[in-house]
Design an enzyme around this catalytic site. Structure first.
Site, PDB file in Angstrom:
ATOM      1  N   CYS A   1      43.325  19.030  27.816  1.00 51.03           N
ATOM      2  CA  CYS A   1      43.893  18.889  29.129  1.00 51.03           C
ATOM      3  C   CYS A   1      45.043  17.734  29.067  1.00 51.03           C
ATOM      4  CB  CYS A   1      42.774  18.521  30.205  1.00 51.03           C
ATOM      5  SG  CYS A   1      42.030  17.053  30.117  1.00 51.03           S
TER       6      CYS A   1
ATOM      7  N   CYS B   1      43.102  14.124  28.205  1.00 50.54           N
ATOM      8  CA  CYS B   1      42.571  14.113  26.884  1.00 50.54           C
ATOM      9  C   CYS B   1      43.852  13.561  25.945  1.00 50.54           C
ATOM     10  CB  CYS B   1      42.035  15.394  26.340  1.00 50.54           C
ATOM     11  SG  CYS B   1      40.752  16.038  27.230  1.00 50.54           S
TER      12      CYS B   1
END
Length: 117
Positions: free
Chosen positions: A47, A50
């Site tokens: 995501c 991250c």
């Protein structure tokens, strides 16, 4: 009537955090993966948060003149093998040093200096 005590009996199924992929073989692979690969790992689904942590970590490694190879682990059974339930997480030399938040580059620099002294 199922309102007062009488419930329909369904077959009991076991479930786990990784969607049922917790057989012995996949867990063994996850344990082995913990000790292999890059010394710095970002754990997460891929995501935006991250990816932000990965970029901050790359910048910190460059700033310190260290090897900038980072392993981005997206397999949930491998993430669970580290005991991480909240991503993104940062792993340095097999040790979880942060989880559940996006670190700034300066924070990653401090962590790397502390861990790799």
């Amino acid at each position: 009537m199922a309102l007062f005590g009488k419930k329909n009996k369904k077959e009991e199924t076991t479930s786990c955090c990784c969607g049922g992929n917790c057989d012995a073989e996949s867990m063994e692979k996850a344990e082995n993966a913990k000790s292999e690969g890059a010394g710095v790992k970002v754990l997460g689904s891929g995501c935006a948060k991250c990816n932000q942590l990965e970029e901050a970590t790359k910048a910190a490694l460059e700033q310190l003149g260290m090897d900038t190879s980072i392993d981005h682990v997206t397999d949930f059974s491998q993430i669970a093998a580290y005991g991480v339930m909240t991503t993104p997480a940062l792993v340095v030399d097999g040790k979880v040093v942060s989880y559940g938040k996006v670190l700034k580059t300066e924070e990653v620099v401090k962590i790397l200096q502390k861990v790799r002294e």
